[in-house]
Motif scaffolding. Structure first.
Motif, PDB file in Angstrom:
ATOM      1  N   ARG A  39       0.854  -1.184   0.000  1.00 28.45           N
ATOM      2  CA  ARG A  39       0.000   0.000   0.000  1.00 28.45           C
ATOM      3  C   ARG A  39       0.891   1.236   0.000  1.00 28.45           C
ATOM      4  NH1 ARG A  39      -2.665  -1.000   5.518  1.00 28.45           N
ATOM      5  NH2 ARG A  39      -3.183   1.214   5.290  1.00 28.45           N
ATOM      6  N   VAL A  41       2.878   4.432   1.022  1.00 24.49           N
ATOM      7  CA  VAL A  41       3.416   4.782   2.340  1.00 24.49           C
ATOM      8  C   VAL A  41       2.495   5.753   3.059  1.00 24.49           C
ATOM      9  CG1 VAL A  41       5.277   6.065   3.478  1.00 24.49           C
ATOM     10  CG2 VAL A  41       5.829   4.293   1.806  1.00 24.49           C
ATOM     11  N   ASP A  43      -0.660   5.953   2.989  1.00 24.95           N
ATOM     12  CA  ASP A  43      -1.797   5.237   3.572  1.00 24.95           C
ATOM     13  C   ASP A  43      -1.423   4.660   4.938  1.00 24.95           C
ATOM     14  OD1 ASP A  43      -3.119   5.823   1.261  1.00 24.95           O
ATOM     15  OD2 ASP A  43      -3.421   3.744   0.620  1.00 24.95           O
ATOM     16  N   TRP A  44      -0.225   4.099   5.027  1.00 25.37           N
ATOM     17  CA  TRP A  44       0.231   3.548   6.312  1.00 25.37           C
ATOM     18  C   TRP A  44       0.411   4.671   7.344  1.00 25.37           C
ATOM     19  CZ3 TRP A  44       0.738  -1.617   7.372  1.00 25.37           C
ATOM     20  CH2 TRP A  44       0.715  -2.498   6.272  1.00 25.37           C
ATOM     21  N   ASP A  47      -2.938   5.741   8.692  1.00 22.46           N
ATOM     22  CA  ASP A  47      -3.689   4.702   9.394  1.00 22.46           C
ATOM     23  C   ASP A  47      -3.350   4.728  10.881  1.00 22.46           C
ATOM     24  OD1 ASP A  47      -4.855   2.407  10.389  1.00 22.46           O
ATOM     25  OD2 ASP A  47      -4.224   1.128   8.706  1.00 22.46           O
ATOM     26  N   THR A  50      -1.247   1.910  12.499  1.00 20.10           N
ATOM     27  CA  THR A  50       0.172   1.726  12.215  1.00 20.10           C
ATOM     28  C   THR A  50       1.000   2.088  13.445  1.00 20.10           C
ATOM     29  OG1 THR A  50      -0.176   2.277   9.886  1.00 20.10           O
ATOM     30  CG2 THR A  50       2.086   2.374  10.715  1.00 20.10           C
ATOM     31  N   GLN A  55       5.778   3.952  11.641  1.00 20.84           N
ATOM     32  CA  GLN A  55       5.569   5.254  11.015  1.00 20.84           C
ATOM     33  C   GLN A  55       6.891   6.010  10.894  1.00 20.84           C
ATOM     34  OE1 GLN A  55       2.520   7.697  12.680  1.00 20.84           O
ATOM     35  NE2 GLN A  55       0.859   6.325  12.121  1.00 20.84           N
ATOM     36  N   LEU A  58       8.996   4.475   8.113  1.00 19.48           N
ATOM     37  CA  LEU A  58       8.467   4.782   6.787  1.00 19.48           C
ATOM     38  C   LEU A  58       8.775   6.226   6.385  1.00 19.48           C
ATOM     39  CD1 LEU A  58       5.032   2.924   6.921  1.00 19.48           C
ATOM     40  CD2 LEU A  58       7.075   2.249   5.640  1.00 19.48           C
ATOM     41  N   ARG A  82       5.847   2.456  -1.659  1.00 13.07           N
ATOM     42  CA  ARG A  82       4.801   1.659  -1.031  1.00 13.07           C
ATOM     43  C   ARG A  82       5.441   0.696  -0.033  1.00 13.07           C
ATOM     44  NH1 ARG A  82       1.280  -1.495  -4.844  1.00 13.07           N
ATOM     45  NH2 ARG A  82       3.287  -2.233  -5.630  1.00 13.07           N
ATOM     46  N   TYR A  83       4.624   0.146   0.860  1.00 14.28           N
ATOM     47  CA  TYR A  83       5.129  -0.759   1.895  1.00 14.28           C
ATOM     48  C   TYR A  83       4.216  -1.968   2.006  1.00 14.28           C
ATOM     49  CZ  TYR A  83       6.079  -2.651   6.562  1.00 14.28           C
ATOM     50  OH  TYR A  83       6.365  -3.485   7.610  1.00 14.28           O
ATOM     51  N   ASP A  85       3.712  -5.691   4.400  1.00 11.27           N
ATOM     52  CA  ASP A  85       4.064  -6.608   5.485  1.00 11.27           C
ATOM     53  C   ASP A  85       3.754  -8.018   4.989  1.00 11.27           C
ATOM     54  OD1 ASP A  85       4.430  -8.145   7.734  1.00 11.27           O
ATOM     55  OD2 ASP A  85       3.302  -6.816   9.069  1.00 11.27           O
ATOM     56  N   ASN A 164       8.575  -5.477   5.223  1.00  9.01           N
ATOM     57  CA  ASN A 164       8.832  -5.706   6.646  1.00  9.01           C
ATOM     58  C   ASN A 164      10.127  -6.469   6.884  1.00  9.01           C
ATOM     59  OD1 ASN A 164       7.306  -8.124   5.537  1.00  9.01           O
ATOM     60  ND2 ASN A 164       7.815  -8.901   7.574  1.00  9.01           N
TER      61      ASN A 164
END
Length: 357
Positions: A39, A41, A43-44, A47, A50, A55, A58, A82-83, A85, A164
């Motif tokens: 997703r 970055v 977005d994380w 959120d 997170t 955070q 990122l 994007r990141y 997990d 991750n």
């Protein structure tokens, strides 16, 4: 079909001419699952679920990503924006193999990626199953890989994501990994793993030093301890690799004598490692590698540092100008393997040519 072939050859970084549909399927589906899990970055960061530590990491990666473009001339594209997990400890698991009395890796070939000295799997059990079937006449190793590059081929689909599997690295090491993987998008010589990995390692070292020079003191000190252990360990493995190579090249010994001396060299290596480890305050990061160390693992390690001094010399020759440096590397990548080796050997006359490994 072309997309499937490219994914199978490039995403896992390996394939063989006798690979069946199952291997290609796991290569394609494994990467597509990885891409689907990613997703943006932001977005994380938006959120609330997170964790604060994630955070922070990122946010750090995005500063590193900008630095890669503005200071190192690396590609400005979708990769590492994007990141994901993956809920596992590695992106892929590589299988490597070498003869009992040689450090030359078994090659697996693919029409797009060329021949490489490893074969990768997204599932560790599948990797170990393949390794178990290779044959008792070869030294075999399976090792986890935290990241891999799609060489920029997948930027249209979101690019290579942060994972991750490496997001928790110390700041300096996290920066080096991102620089290394982005370097693979700058130049790639099909079938020449040593060239490709040595170039990317040179970029990560040059870039990592520049990043740390502008980082805060805490980051520098944390990385200093990490890097000192790594340098000491690599010096030990390099010396052991050279001892093994000299042993295998000794024409005065028969195979039985060489096997006996090989066992002694590996025993000495593990004893010396145990001595190093006692001074590391309980750090266990290399234990698994040492436990499985054999010709295959030593051979795989050589690919990452063989030509690094040559590339560093090339960077100096080009006036420490990244654009000129990358142009020179791309020109080398277009040459034949023999021409590349001769050029790199001229830059670093003390290096042992990869063909002797």
């Amino acid at each position: 079909m072309l997309v499937v072939c490219c994914l199978a050859g490039l995403l896992s970084g390996c394939a063989s001419s006798d690979a069946g549909p199952g291997y290609y399927w796991q290569s394609v589906t494994g990467h597509l699952k990885l891409m689907h899990a990613a997703r943006p970055v932001q977005d994380w960061l938006d959120d609330p679920a997170t964790p604060p530590a994630l955070q922070h990491k990122l946010q750090l990666t995005q500063r590193i990503r900008t630095f890669a473009v503005t200071e190192l001339g690396l590609p400005d594209n979708a990769s590492y924006r994007r990141y994901a997990d993956l809920q596992r400890k590695a992106a892929v698991y590589n299988v490597v193999a070498a003869p009992a009395l040689s450090l030359r890796l078994q090659q697996w070939c693919f029409p797009v990626a060329g021949c490489v000295g490893y074969r990768g799997y997204y599932d560790e059990a599948e990797a170990r199953a393949f390794a178990a079937g290779i044959g008792s006449d070869l030294d075999v190793a399976v090792y986890p890989v935290p990241a891999y590059s799609t060489l920029g081929w997948m930027n249209w689909a979101g690019g290579d994501p942060l994972l991750n599997t490496f997001i928790g690295y110390p700041e300096g090491e996290l920066a080096r990994l991102i620089f290394h993987e982005l370097a693979h998008q700058v130049a790639y010589a099909s079938g020449d793993t040593v060239f490709n990995e040595s170039f990317a390692t040179a970029v990560e070292r040059i870039g990592g030093a520049r990043w740390l020079a502008q980082a805060d003191e805490t980051a520098r000190q944390t990385y200093a301890g990490f890097d000192e252990r790594r340098k000491t360990f690599r010096a030990l493995t390099r010396e052991t690799r050279e001892r093994l190579q000299a042993l295998y090249d000794d024409a005065t010994l028969d195979d039985t004598a060489k096997l006996a001396r090989k066992a002694q060299v590996l025993h000495d290596f593990r004893q010396r490692y145990a001595g190093l480890r006692r001074g590391w305050g309980g750090y266990k990061g290399y234990d698994a590698w040492v436990a499985r160390a054999n010709n295959a693992s030593f051979g795989a390690q050589a690919a990452y540092d063989q030509w690094v001094p040559a590339f560093e010399a090339l960077f100096e020759r080009e006036g420490r100008d990244f654009a000129r440096f990358y142009d020179a590397v791309r020109a080398l990548a277009r040459q034949t393997a023999a021409e590349r080796q001769a050029a790199l050997q001229a830059l670093d006359p003390a290096a042992r040519p990869p063909s002797t490994l």
